[in-house]
Write a protein that holds these residues in place. Structure first.
Motif, mmCIF file in Angstrom:
data_model
loop_
_atom_site.group_PDB
_atom_site.id
_atom_site.type_symbol
_atom_site.label_atom_id
_atom_site.label_comp_id
_atom_site.label_asym_id
_atom_site.label_seq_id
_atom_site.Cartn_x
_atom_site.Cartn_y
_atom_site.Cartn_z
ATOM 1 N N PRO A 1 -37.517 0.262 -17.775
ATOM 2 C CA PRO A 1 -36.915 1.382 -18.514
ATOM 3 C C PRO A 1 -36.670 1.091 -19.986
ATOM 4 N N GLY B 1 -37.773 6.857 -21.189
ATOM 5 C CA GLY B 1 -37.908 6.992 -19.740
ATOM 6 C C GLY B 1 -36.612 7.291 -19.041
ATOM 7 N N GLU B 2 -35.498 6.840 -19.642
ATOM 8 C CA GLU B 2 -34.215 7.046 -18.976
ATOM 9 C C GLU B 2 -33.758 8.499 -19.044
ATOM 10 N N ASP C 1 -35.137 11.154 -18.236
ATOM 11 C CA ASP C 1 -35.612 12.061 -17.187
ATOM 12 C C ASP C 1 -34.695 12.045 -15.977
ATOM 13 N N THR D 1 -42.843 3.555 -20.051
ATOM 14 C CA THR D 1 -43.499 4.730 -19.467
ATOM 15 C C THR D 1 -44.660 5.241 -20.310
ATOM 16 N N GLU E 1 -47.409 6.414 -18.236
ATOM 17 C CA GLU E 1 -47.052 7.422 -17.235
ATOM 18 C C GLU E 1 -48.177 8.399 -16.935
ATOM 19 N N ARG F 1 -33.296 4.851 -12.593
ATOM 20 C CA ARG F 1 -33.107 5.375 -13.948
ATOM 21 C C ARG F 1 -34.146 6.436 -14.313
ATOM 22 N N PHE F 2 -35.109 6.671 -13.421
ATOM 23 C CA PHE F 2 -36.155 7.656 -13.690
ATOM 24 C C PHE F 2 -35.984 8.843 -12.755
ATOM 25 N N GLN G 1 -41.053 11.906 -12.782
ATOM 26 C CA GLN G 1 -41.585 10.779 -13.534
ATOM 27 C C GLN G 1 -42.041 9.664 -12.598
ATOM 28 N N LEU G 2 -41.286 9.415 -11.537
ATOM 29 C CA LEU G 2 -41.702 8.407 -10.564
ATOM 30 C C LEU G 2 -43.016 8.805 -9.899
#
Length: 747
Positions: A512, A522-523, A525, A597, A600, A618-619, A623-624
């Motif tokens: 992250p 990234g955090e 999201d 990310t 991504e 944290r995502f 996003q994952l």
């Protein structure tokens, strides 16, 4: 009194409560007050049963006094005696201890007498956990009945509620019954509330008129009236939005655009003949739709959404080649340099000598594919801009650099926006504005969007969906590595990565952060508080520092992945460094890529089989799902490991479990939406209607939205100007003129 009257007219001399309503709730007029709807109702005739207290939250319950005690104590600050009334309140669910601190014994005795054992009433206050019990400190109480069967001190209010007490969204120094009394006064005195729904529309959908609905939602006889009133207001809201969108679609259809039929060009024909694989049925179907719309004399405006790896890029490239065959240019706008470079490489590779227009070795019908990014050197940049301006470049790929004023196109015929949720409205408008006539527009997203979100937020675009994955896409197994309970699993994670590398494969490791003390994109999201999932909550500091690329990579090289070729990729590297790393990874010269990310979307390395996501909580879900799609792309089974230190039974762990349970992006998008609301899922730039969605929820109200869209089309077909429904027309015009409509106009 009219809906435009100041809200002060229904408060009389109660300035404290009026200021709480005006300043705390932002309600300035009587109309705004009447449209401040209860969020739920409690039955005053029976003890509450559906109570799930959460520490720090306001609760309102119907309870019965089971015991009452008056205690004397010494105030430590003043050294004077004080008095405490403690009441045990029982419901059909949890019990509460309600406590009042009073300076005089007579006041304490009066309060205790008011709440005699057996009394039933409404108790409202902030709930806390103390000594394994739920506490209500200094709650506000309305007593309806005493234990001896006699009426309570507030029985008149109880009778007026008809058994149902509305519970409103509130602010400090204001209680639901305060607002209920005020609303009751307003309902009695107000006149001139305009009816926006024509009588025939209400009849077709069995909806009450506006005044009946207002009375039913604020002072219902039963829940049937509540449901009917809510349905009416949700339908009215959906109808206004769908009318705005339908009129926008009609306006787009009326615009003149150059039809792109392909002319005498054979570029697309040659490309199709060289494809080393068969298009899926979905790709062929969407391709036919795009071809037909490009051939029309008005702009195509289409949203193409599809699963990760469903082949959207090939579909978009075929549309671009059709425009080039027609003598025009096509541009692909990407959100990051990494993705733009990846698109440029992959499009050039797919075209082969068909991308060698004007160059030695280029095919006879070839075009030129030009890349433009902000980090390019001056000479490169000027050469690219010259190709774009003269039309030598039939296909242009770039980032935000394409939006700059000095970039001009010879004949821009098609704008393709990739990962469109990353771009703001003004950015997309700046690009389409570079065409001499309205260009055709194709926006793409690999973030699946539920049907009703597409209809509500992207309703001015026609929608196509690619669900079928091309042949060669392998299944991806996803597992959560819960280090809070199983800390030794971290060792096994790196063992699995080493095993994949030993087998000749490659892996991603996503962190992250770049360095340990700075937040990364990234955090953003994830929900505001990853442990509580509470909307609008302040972020909670993690128990230990989040994993950072620059910290983890050397640890892996020196420890569990010693001897493995580990490289890093993140946004602080120069474009040349990023491009070099990605090329080396794609060529198999790097075994493990530790990255943020930036990988991504769009990154396509067939030999990558494993992705490890550190601090996965944290995502966000979408996003994952995007990150997971980086593996399993070359026919080899994929493995996704979600490493987390979040505790079991928390919303963060529930999100990870949802991702591990399915690879269906559309199912995950519904879960994501249920947890985070539509505006957050789509991003601030995409939530054009977020402030307007008052009673409407796009998942819960799916049937209502579909019915409203059909009704909007029916109304506009019979009366395009809505002349027969002036109030409805006014509402539509207000939305069209608002900031929300800026999104629609430019999207």
């Amino acid at each position: 009194m009219t809906p435009d009257s100041p809200v002060a007219t229904v408060f009389g001399r109660s300035t404290t409560k009026r200021k709480a309503v005006e300043d705390g709730l932002g309600l300035r007029t009587v109309g705004e007050l009447l449209h401040h709807f209860p969020r739920r109702y409690v039955r005053t005739t029976e003890l509450s049963e559906d109570v799930t207290p959460e520490e720090g939250e306001m609760v309102t319950v119907v309870g019965e006094v089971a015991s009452s005690q008056l205690k004397t104590f010494t105030n430590r600050r003043t050294n004077k005696p004080g008095h405490r009334v403690e009441v045990r309140v029982v419901t059909q669910g949890p019990e509460f201890t309600a406590t009042w601190f009073l300076p005089h014994r007579t006041m304490a005795e009066r309060e205790q007498a008011r709440m005699a054992v057996g009394s039933r009433g409404l108790f409202s206050g902030k709930v806390q956990r103390f000594n394994s019990r739920w506490q209500l400190a200094q709650p506000h109480v309305v007593i309806f009945g005493r234990g001896d069967g006699e009426g309570g001190p507030d029985e008149t209010l109880a009778a007026s509620l008809k058994g149902l007490m509305p519970v409103y969204p509130l602010t400090a120094k204001l209680y639901s019954w305060d607002l209920q009394k005020t609303v009751a006064v307003a309902l009695d005195l107000v006149s001139g509330v305009e009816e926006e729904l024509p009588e025939e529309v209400r009849g077709r959908h069995d909806l009450p008129d506006v005044m009946t609905a207002l009375r039913w939602i604020h002072a219902p006889d039963d829940m049937d009236q509540v449901h009917a009133a809510r349905r009416r207001f949700r339908f009215a809201e959906a109808l206004v939005l769908q009318l705005v969108l339908a009129r926008r679609r009609a306006a787009q259809r009326s615009l003149g655009a150059q039809a792109r039929t392909g002319g005498q060009g054979r570029l697309l024909e040659h490309f199709d003949a060289r494809l080393p694989f068969d298009l899926t049925a979905g790709q062929r179907k969407v391709g036919a739709v795009l071809e037909a719309e490009l051939a029309r004399p008005h702009p195509m405006n289409r949203l193409l959404q599809g699963e990760v790896g469903s082949g959207k890029t090939v579909v978009a490239l075929r549309a671009m080649l059709r425009v080039v065959d027609s003598g025009g240019q096509a541009v692909l706008l990407a959100p990051t340099e990494v993705l733009a470079q990846q698109h440029h490489r992959s499009i050039t590779a797919m075209l082969g000598d068909l991308a060698g227009g004007g160059m030695l070795g280029g095919a006879e019908d070839a075009t030129r594919v030009t890349l433009l990014t902000g980090s390019m050197g001056r000479a490169q940049r000027q050469a690219a801009m010259l190709d774009i301006a003269t039309g030598e470049a039939g296909i242009v790929v770039g980032t935000h650099a394409l939006l700059e004023d000095e970039v001009t196109f010879f004949d821009l015929g098609l704008v393709v926006v990739d990962e469109q949720h990353r771009f703001g409205v003004e950015q997309r408008s700046a690009l389409t504005g570079k065409a001499s006539s309205p260009p055709h527009v194709l926006v793409m997203t690999a973030t699946p969007i539920p049907r009703t979100v597409a209809m509500t937020v992207f309703g001015d675009l026609e929608t196509s969906v690619l669900r079928e994955l091309p042949a060669g896409r392998a299944p991806i197994a996803t597992h959560v590595a819960p280090l809070a309970e199983q800390p030794h699993w971290e060792e096994r994670v790196w063992q699995r990565v080493a095993e994949e590398v030993a087998a000749g494969h490659q892996a991603y490791v996503v962190c992250p952060r770049i360095v340990g003390d700075e937040q990364e994109v990234g955090e953003s999201d994830a929900p505001a508080d990853p442990d509580s999932g509470a909307e609008g909550a302040a972020p909670r500091a993690p128990a230990q520092p989040l994993t950072a690329v620059e910290d983890l990579a050397p640890q892996l090289r020196a420890g569990p992945l010693a001897g493995v070729r580990v490289e890093v990729l993140h946004g602080r590297l120069s474009p040349e460094e990023k491009d070099t790393v990605m090329r080396r990874f794609a060529a198999g010269e790097v075994d493990v890529l530790v990255a943020t990310t930036v990988i991504e979307v769009g990154v396509d390395v067939a030999n990558a089989t494993t992705i490890v996501v550190m601090d996965a909580d944290r995502f966000g879900i979408s996003q994952l799902h995007q990150l997971r799609g980086r593996v399993g792309r070359g026919g080899l089974p994929g493995l996704c490991l979600l490493v987390t230190r979040a505790e079991a039974q928390t919303p963060a762990r529930e999100r990870l479990a949802a991702v591990a349970a399915t690879t269906d992006g559309f199912e995950l998008s519904r879960v994501d939406l249920e947890q985070r609301r539509e505006g957050d899922v789509l991003g601030a730039d995409q939530s054009g209607f977020r402030s307007s969605l008052v009673t409407l929820r796009v998942l819960r109200d799916e049937r209502t939205i579909v019915a409203a869209r059909e009704e909007a089309e029916r109304l506009l077909e019979a009366d395009p100007d809505l002349a027969a429904a002036p109030v409805l027309a006014q509402r539509v015009t207000q939305i069209e003129a608002s900031a929300s409509s800026d999104y629609l106009e430019k999207a």
